[in-house]
Design a protein around this motif. Structure first.
Motif, short mmCIF file in Angstrom:
data_model
loop_
_atom_site.label_atom_id
_atom_site.label_comp_id
_atom_site.label_asym_id
_atom_site.label_seq_id
_atom_site.Cartn_x
_atom_site.Cartn_y
_atom_site.Cartn_z
N MET A 15 -35.42 -1.81 -7.29
CA MET A 15 -33.63 -2.18 -7.42
C MET A 15 -33.29 -0.90 -7.67
SD MET A 15 -33.10 -4.34 -11.10
CE MET A 15 -34.44 -3.84 -12.43
N ALA A 16 -33.34 0.14 -8.38
CA ALA A 16 -33.12 1.88 -8.12
C ALA A 16 -32.58 1.66 -6.51
CB ALA A 16 -34.13 2.70 -8.41
N SER A 17 -33.24 2.12 -6.08
CA SER A 17 -32.89 2.28 -4.43
C SER A 17 -31.41 1.31 -3.69
CB SER A 17 -34.08 2.09 -3.69
OG SER A 17 -35.23 2.69 -4.15
N HIS A 18 -32.08 0.01 -3.67
CA HIS A 18 -30.94 -0.61 -3.80
C HIS A 18 -29.91 -0.74 -4.11
CE1 HIS A 18 -29.81 -4.53 -2.19
NE2 HIS A 18 -28.68 -5.05 -2.91
N ALA A 19 -29.99 0.09 -5.24
CA ALA A 19 -28.35 0.69 -5.97
C ALA A 19 -28.01 2.18 -5.65
CB ALA A 19 -28.31 0.73 -7.69
N GLY A 20 -28.67 2.15 -4.25
CA GLY A 20 -28.25 3.73 -3.85
C GLY A 20 -29.38 4.73 -4.89
N LEU A 21 -30.28 4.78 -5.65
CA LEU A 21 -30.57 5.95 -5.89
C LEU A 21 -31.94 6.06 -5.63
CD1 LEU A 21 -29.58 4.69 -9.65
CD2 LEU A 21 -28.03 6.86 -8.33
N ASP A 22 -32.23 7.30 -5.76
CA ASP A 22 -33.75 7.83 -4.97
C ASP A 22 -34.21 7.72 -6.31
OD1 ASP A 22 -32.52 8.93 -2.74
OD2 ASP A 22 -31.82 11.18 -2.91
N VAL A 23 -35.14 7.95 -6.71
CA VAL A 23 -36.51 7.95 -7.53
C VAL A 23 -37.05 8.91 -7.68
CG1 VAL A 23 -38.37 6.72 -8.87
CG2 VAL A 23 -36.52 5.12 -7.04
N VAL A 24 -36.98 9.47 -8.76
CA VAL A 24 -37.31 10.74 -9.43
C VAL A 24 -38.88 10.67 -10.00
CG1 VAL A 24 -37.58 12.52 -10.68
CG2 VAL A 24 -34.47 11.98 -9.60
N GLY A 25 -39.17 9.39 -10.50
CA GLY A 25 -40.20 9.33 -10.94
C GLY A 25 -40.02 8.11 -11.36
N ILE A 26 -40.85 7.46 -12.39
CA ILE A 26 -41.14 6.44 -13.37
C ILE A 26 -42.58 6.90 -14.20
CG2 ILE A 26 -41.24 4.08 -14.02
CD1 ILE A 26 -40.44 3.57 -11.40
N GLU A 27 -42.44 7.16 -15.70
CA GLU A 27 -43.07 7.17 -15.98
C GLU A 27 -43.37 6.42 -17.70
OE1 GLU A 27 -44.40 11.20 -19.60
OE2 GLU A 27 -43.32 10.84 -18.36
N ALA A 28 -45.12 5.47 -17.43
CA ALA A 28 -44.97 4.71 -18.96
C ALA A 28 -44.90 5.43 -19.88
CB ALA A 28 -46.04 4.06 -17.79
N VAL A 29 -44.54 5.28 -21.03
CA VAL A 29 -45.26 4.97 -22.17
C VAL A 29 -44.96 4.95 -23.67
CG1 VAL A 29 -43.43 7.84 -22.10
CG2 VAL A 29 -42.59 6.00 -22.90
N HIS A 30 -45.64 5.69 -24.45
CA HIS A 30 -46.16 3.58 -25.63
C HIS A 30 -47.22 3.51 -25.49
CE1 HIS A 30 -41.64 5.40 -27.01
NE2 HIS A 30 -42.80 5.46 -27.70
N HIS A 31 -48.88 4.09 -24.88
CA HIS A 31 -49.47 2.72 -25.21
C HIS A 31 -50.24 2.46 -25.96
CE1 HIS A 31 -49.79 6.81 -22.26
NE2 HIS A 31 -48.38 6.16 -22.03
N ARG A 32 -51.43 1.82 -25.70
CA ARG A 32 -52.25 1.00 -26.85
C ARG A 32 -51.95 1.19 -28.23
NH1 ARG A 32 -55.04 -3.10 -24.45
NH2 ARG A 32 -55.10 -3.35 -22.47
N LEU A 33 -52.57 2.73 -28.36
CA LEU A 33 -52.05 2.92 -29.91
C LEU A 33 -50.76 3.02 -30.98
CD1 LEU A 33 -54.64 6.11 -29.95
CD2 LEU A 33 -55.34 4.22 -30.05
N THR A 37 -54.64 10.79 -22.46
CA THR A 37 -55.10 10.26 -21.18
C THR A 37 -54.11 9.47 -20.05
OG1 THR A 37 -53.84 8.21 -23.28
CG2 THR A 37 -56.31 9.55 -23.21
N GLY A 38 -52.98 9.83 -20.35
CA GLY A 38 -52.18 9.16 -19.18
C GLY A 38 -52.41 7.67 -19.26
N ARG A 39 -52.79 7.10 -19.62
CA ARG A 39 -52.77 5.51 -19.10
C ARG A 39 -51.40 4.95 -19.20
NH1 ARG A 39 -58.57 3.75 -22.30
NH2 ARG A 39 -59.91 5.19 -21.31
N ASP A 40 -51.23 3.49 -19.01
CA ASP A 40 -50.13 2.96 -18.96
C ASP A 40 -49.48 2.40 -20.03
OD1 ASP A 40 -48.27 1.73 -17.08
OD2 ASP A 40 -49.36 -0.36 -17.08
N GLY A 41 -48.56 2.50 -20.19
CA GLY A 41 -47.47 1.66 -21.23
C GLY A 41 -46.63 1.38 -21.99
N LEU A 42 -45.79 0.89 -22.49
CA LEU A 42 -45.10 -0.50 -22.50
C LEU A 42 -43.80 -0.09 -22.19
CD1 LEU A 42 -43.99 -3.45 -24.44
CD2 LEU A 42 -43.62 -1.00 -26.37
N ASP A 43 -42.68 0.69 -22.31
CA ASP A 43 -41.82 1.03 -21.66
C ASP A 43 -42.26 2.61 -20.65
OD1 ASP A 43 -40.44 0.14 -24.47
OD2 ASP A 43 -40.96 1.53 -24.81
N LEU A 44 -41.23 1.36 -19.53
CA LEU A 44 -41.12 2.45 -18.12
C LEU A 44 -39.66 3.28 -18.38
CD1 LEU A 44 -41.71 -0.38 -15.66
CD2 LEU A 44 -43.26 1.87 -16.37
#
Length: 283
Positions: free
Chosen positions: A203-221, A261-268
């Motif tokens: 979606m971001a690329s289609h909007a003409g934006l470069d993706v700097v990064g996508i990080e996941a936060v708020h993991h299982r704990l 731990t750096g695992r996947d999380g609720l929020d991107l």
């Protein structure tokens, strides 16, 4: 002049409770977005889209030249409007009532955009990202935070499942999360979408934006703590003790563990950039 009285129904409406959860669970977003992701500068023009009660703008505004909070204030609960007024008194910023699908700014007139937990509420998320691409100046950055479909599909909400089985029905009355699960909670607060990393980036690329990064936060704990808070919110005494224990002692510990731990999380947290070069001193 004193602020209008806030009714009990208004104070405990699902959307208001959701904003309170964001204020507590996501309070570190201000620091993360302002220092690590947005790279705020003193000459920036910053727009916070959908910031409502100004939980983040109150901390982000002092770091920039001009800060603007955009939301549909006419449909907002009075308690959230009052929070925005209080934040504005401490650190002045502009308030603009507008639809996120049609941002009221000229092309290339903004240097930074921040939007937390708004994308999933919109009828057309891709159009909103396109609007961000339109209003950003070349070299400008946007941080857009939304929910991670892959994590939600795997998590299972174990705390809620146990409490739903053990607690009497009277404890669950009026609590859509405890009685009906996370999907019922999403319907109550108006969530329409979930996103994957790949879909977010597309979606971001289609909007003409470069993706700097996508990080996941708020993991299982962190999610387990959120479940305890969500399950107890309608019971003032129990809810108070859960929040004291969660925020006062357990949240810092879980966040420290999750950073390791750096695992996947609720929020991107999507960090995007408008292609091009920003000249020094331009804003």
């Amino acid at each position: 002049m004193s602020a209008p009285a806030v009714s009990v129904a208004d104070r405990f409406a699902p959307a208001v409770l959701w904003r309170r959860f964001k204020q507590s669970l996501y309070r570190d977003y201000c620091h993360a977005a302002g220092r690590r992701y947005l790279e705020l500068r003193s000459d920036d023009v910053l727009v916070d889209v959908g910031g409502g009660g100004a939980y983040y703008m109150g901390r982000l505004a002092p770091a920039v030249r001009h800060a603007i909070l955009v939301d549909r204030f006419e449909g907002m609960y009075e308690s959230s409007r009052e929070l925005a007024r209080q934040a504005r008194a401490a650190h002045p910023f502009s308030l603009v009532s507008a639809d996120a699908h049609v941002l009221p700014f000229r092309n290339g007139s903004v240097t930074k955009v921040f939007s937390n937990q708004v994308l999933e509420h919109l009828d057309d998320p891709a159009r909103f990202l396109a609007e961000i691409g339109r209003v950003l100046r070349p070299g400008g950055r946007a941080v857009v935070i939304s929910q991670n479909a892959r994590f939600l599909g795997r998590y299972g909400f174990p705390v809620r499942r146990v409490l739903h089985r053990l607690l009497p029905a009277r404890w669950q009355e009026g609590n859509c999360f405890l009685s009906g699960g996370y999907e019922a909670w999403e319907r109550a607060v108006g969530h329409l979408h979930r996103f994957t990393r790949e879909g977010y980036a597309a979606m971001a690329s289609h909007a003409g934006l470069d993706v700097v990064g996508i990080e996941a936060v708020h993991h299982r704990l962190s999610m387990a703590l959120w479940e305890w808070e969500a399950a107890s919110m309608h019971h003032p005494t129990a809810g108070l003790w859960v929040r004291v224990v969660s925020r006062g002692g357990l949240q810092p510990i879980t966040r420290a563990i999750e950073r390791l731990t750096g695992r996947d999380g609720l929020d991107l947290i999507g960090v995007f950039r408008k292609p091009g070069h920003r000249e020094e001193g331009s804003a």
